[in-house]
Design a protein around this motif. Structure first.
Motif, short mmCIF file in Angstrom:
data_model
loop_
_atom_site.label_atom_id
_atom_site.label_comp_id
_atom_site.label_asym_id
_atom_site.label_seq_id
_atom_site.Cartn_x
_atom_site.Cartn_y
_atom_site.Cartn_z
N PRO A 128 -3.36 -26.81 9.93
CA PRO A 128 -3.05 -27.32 9.35
C PRO A 128 -2.28 -26.37 7.84
O PRO A 128 -2.16 -26.71 7.73
N GLU A 129 -3.22 -26.46 7.26
CA GLU A 129 -3.14 -26.01 5.55
C GLU A 129 -2.46 -24.03 5.22
O GLU A 129 -1.79 -23.93 4.73
N LEU A 187 5.35 -18.01 3.24
CA LEU A 187 4.17 -16.62 2.87
C LEU A 187 4.20 -16.66 4.25
O LEU A 187 4.07 -15.08 4.22
N TRP A 188 4.13 -17.01 4.99
CA TRP A 188 3.41 -16.09 6.35
C TRP A 188 4.48 -16.08 7.78
O TRP A 188 4.01 -14.61 8.32
N ALA A 238 -5.17 -18.63 25.01
CA ALA A 238 -3.46 -18.85 24.13
C ALA A 238 -3.36 -19.79 23.40
O ALA A 238 -3.15 -19.85 22.72
N GLN A 239 -3.59 -21.34 24.18
CA GLN A 239 -3.28 -22.41 22.52
C GLN A 239 -3.72 -22.30 20.77
O GLN A 239 -2.51 -22.40 20.46
N GLN A 240 -5.00 -21.48 20.84
CA GLN A 240 -4.96 -21.06 19.86
C GLN A 240 -4.21 -20.05 19.06
O GLN A 240 -4.23 -19.93 18.25
N ALA A 282 2.53 -19.41 16.04
CA ALA A 282 3.89 -19.78 15.64
C ALA A 282 4.22 -20.18 14.01
O ALA A 282 5.55 -20.44 13.32
N VAL A 283 2.76 -20.26 13.36
CA VAL A 283 3.20 -20.23 12.01
C VAL A 283 3.51 -19.07 11.01
O VAL A 283 4.12 -19.04 10.48
#
Length: 196
Positions: free
Chosen positions: A20-21, A28-29, A47-49, A55-56
């Motif tokens: 979340p952070e 930025l990312w 896979a989920q992680q 995604a971010v």
């Protein structure tokens, strides 16, 4: 969660950040080729992680770290485009080596999996593949489905849930697949499936 001691030693400026952070600083990312050390947890699949992180931070160079590393987990990490897979408790020198390889565009494959890829039976596997021809023709449709699930790093429990069968049935399918293909373990099976 605190950073592992060896990670603090290798990278004194590193800091822990939650997803979340990370997502609050999405801009930025988004285009950053930053090295991100993803410490796995048991609540989600690899896979989920990795997908949540990508995604971010789609350009991030992901190093997957596991408290209890194993070859199948490593294959799953690499199938999700991780650049490295490491023991969470690896020494600072190893972590610096990993960072160096990844930042130069390489992929860090640990010694255990490298030995299996190169040293333990690679010529035997090639002979076997020639002898078997198209290996998938030897399997039933359910066995083929199990083999493909193993190749992406799913556990027996995850395969059972996905296929709506019991873990016992999954174990039976895995045993049959290994026997039919004359393979010794899930790693060899995953490599065979990935190479075809």
């Amino acid at each position: 969660m605190d950073l592992p001691i060896s990670l603090k030693q290798a990278f004194p400026l590193a800091r822990t950040i939650t997803l979340p952070e990370l997502s609050t600083s999405h801009e930025l990312w988004n285009n950053s080729k930053a090295l991100v050390w993803l410490h796995l947890h048991e609540k989600q699949t690899i896979a989920q992680q990795v997908l949540a992180l990508k995604a971010v931070a789609p350009q991030a160079l992901v190093v997957v770290m596991s408290d209890m590393p194993n070859d199948m987990e490593a294959l799953a990490a690499f199938s999700m485009m991780a650049k490295a897979y490491s023991n969470t408790h690896a020494g600072a020198e190893v972590l610096l080596n990993i960072a160096s390889v990844v930042e130069q565009g390489g992929i860090w494959i640990g010694e255990s999996i490298m030995q299996k890829l190169l040293g333990n039976g690679a010529p035997e596997q090639q002979k076997l593949e020639k002898a078997l021809g198209k290996w998938s023709n030897l399997l039933t449709s359910r066995e083929l489905e199990v083999a493909k699930a193993i190749a992406i790093g799913l556990s027996n429990k995850e395969i059972a849930t996905k296929m709506s069968i019991t873990e016992r049935t999954v174990k039976a399918h895995v045993g049959a697949v290994l026997d039919k293909l004359q393979l010794k373990n899930r790693l060899q099976l995953a490599l065979l499936v990935k190479d075809s």
